[in-house]
Design a protein around this motif. Structure first.
Motif, PDB file in Angstrom:
ATOM      1  N   VAL A 212       0.856  -1.174   0.000  1.00 50.75           N
ATOM      2  CA  VAL A 212       0.000   0.000   0.000  1.00 50.75           C
ATOM      3  C   VAL A 212       0.896   1.230   0.000  1.00 50.75           C
ATOM      4  N   ALA A 213       0.492   2.254  -0.723  1.00 52.46           N
ATOM      5  CA  ALA A 213       1.263   3.500  -0.789  1.00 52.46           C
ATOM      6  C   ALA A 213       0.641   4.540   0.133  1.00 52.46           C
ATOM      7  N   PHE A 214       1.491   5.434   0.641  1.00 52.42           N
ATOM      8  CA  PHE A 214       0.987   6.537   1.451  1.00 52.42           C
ATOM      9  C   PHE A 214       1.924   7.730   1.292  1.00 52.42           C
ATOM     10  N   GLY A 215       1.428   8.902   1.599  1.00 50.11           N
ATOM     11  CA  GLY A 215       2.195  10.130   1.401  1.00 50.11           C
ATOM     12  C   GLY A 215       1.454  11.088   0.481  1.00 50.11           C
ATOM     13  N   GLY A 216       1.806  12.351   0.546  1.00 47.89           N
ATOM     14  CA  GLY A 216       1.088  13.369  -0.203  1.00 47.89           C
ATOM     15  C   GLY A 216       1.206  13.255  -1.703  1.00 47.89           C
ATOM     16  N   GLU A 217       2.282  12.627  -2.208  1.00 48.90           N
ATOM     17  CA  GLU A 217       2.503  12.503  -3.655  1.00 48.90           C
ATOM     18  C   GLU A 217       2.647  11.036  -4.061  1.00 48.90           C
ATOM     19  N   LYS A 218       1.893  10.159  -3.406  1.00 46.37           N
ATOM     20  CA  LYS A 218       2.034   8.731  -3.665  1.00 46.37           C
ATOM     21  C   LYS A 218       1.793   8.420  -5.142  1.00 46.37           C
ATOM     22  N   SER A 219       2.558   7.462  -5.667  1.00 42.08           N
ATOM     23  CA  SER A 219       2.512   7.155  -7.090  1.00 42.08           C
ATOM     24  C   SER A 219       1.496   6.069  -7.432  1.00 42.08           C
TER      25      SER A 219
END
Length: 232
Positions: A212-219
Motif C-alpha cells: 500500500v502506498a501513502f504520502g502526499g505525492e504517492k505514485s
C-alpha cells in the motif's frame, strides 16, 4: 574481509536465499499496481551474476509493462536496467553492501517508462538477530536522472527502506516500510508491504506481497507482487 577467498559466505546475511548475492540468481516476478489513472502491471526478469571472488555481482532487469487507462490496454518493453554490487565487509551476523544501477531510456512507449536515463547509487546494511531467525535489511539510495527527453519530468528521489524478515522452517514473513521523498514534486511517495514466502526446494523460492502506498505525492494506491527465485 570480502576479499578473502577462505571466508564462508554461507554464514553471511547477504547469503540469505531471498536476497542472495553470492550465487547466480534468476528472479521472475509480476507486480500489479492500482493508480488513480488506471492499472500498471510489470512482469520483470532479473538476473544476478556473481563475478570475481563473488564479493561483486552484476544485475540485469528486463521489464515487460502493461497499462490499462481509459479502457485502453497497452503492452511493451519497459526501461531496461543494469547494475553492479560490491560487498566490502561481511561476517556471520552483519555486513555492508554498495550498489549502483543505471536505468535506461529504452521503453517501447512513453507510458511504459520515465523517458529518462537514471543512476541509482545505494548503501545497504544487513544484520541477523536472535540466532538468525530475524534479518534486517536497511537501504539508503538516491535516484537521479542525468539524460533523456526534455519533455519528461526530471527524477530526483531519495529512499530509506527498512525490511525485517522472520524465518521459521521453510517459510518467512517480512514487513517493509519505505520512506521516499521526491524533490521534483516536493512530497513523499512512501509505501509499505507484507511478504509471505516459502522454500519449495533448497534453491527455489516463491513469495507474494501485497503493498500500500501513502504520502502526499504517492505514485499508486495499492499493489500485489508475486515472484519466484531460482538459485544456482
Amino acid at each position: 574481509m570480502a576479499q578473502d577467498e577462505d571466508i564462508d559466505r554461507s554464514n553471511s546475511p547477504f547469503a540469505e536465499p531471498r536476497y542472495h548475492y553470492f550465487l547466480q540468481t534468476i528472479l521472475l516476478y509480476n507486480e500489479y499496481l492500482d493508480t488513480k489513472n488506471g492499472s500498471y502491471n510489470t512482469t520483470n526478469l532479473r538476473v544476478l551474476q556473481p563475478i570475481g571472488n563473488k564479493a561483486w555481482n552484476l544485475r540485469f532487469d528486463l521489464p515487460l509493462i502493461s497499462t490499462n487507462s481509459n479502457s485502453i490496454n497497452q503492452t511493451g518493453l519497459g526501461d531496461v536496467g543494469a547494475g553492479v554490487s560490491f560487498i566490502p565487509y561481511f561476517k556471520k551476523n552483519n555486513g555492508i553492501g554498495l550498489r549502483t544501477r543505471v536505468i535506461s531510456n529504452s521503453a517501447a512507449d512513453p507510458s511504459f517508462g520515465t523517458g529518462k536515463w537514471v543512476v541509482i547509487p545505494a548503501g545497504i546494511f544487513a544484520k541477523y538477530f536472535n540466532h538468525k531467525r530475524f534479518l534486517w535489511f536497511a537501504t539508503l539510495e538516491h535516484s537521479q536522472s542525468f539524460a533523456g527527453s526534455s519533455n519528461r519530468s526530471d527524477i530526483s528521489v531519495t529512499l530509506l527502506e527498512n525490511n525485517l524478515l522472520w524465518f521459521f522452517g521453510k517459510n518467512w514473513i517480512a514487513t517493509d516500510v519505505a520512506f521516499r521523498y521526491n524533490y521534483i514534486l516536493e512530497g513523499f511517495q512512501n509505501n509499505a508491504f507484507m511478504e509471505f514466502g516459502r522454500k519449495i526446494t533448497p534453491t527455489n523460492l516463491v513469495y507474494v506481497h501485497p503493498s500500500v502506498a501513502f504520502g502526499g505525492e504517492k505514485s499508486y494506491n495499492f499493489g500485489m507482487e508475486v515472484g519466484m527465485l531460482i538459485l544456482f
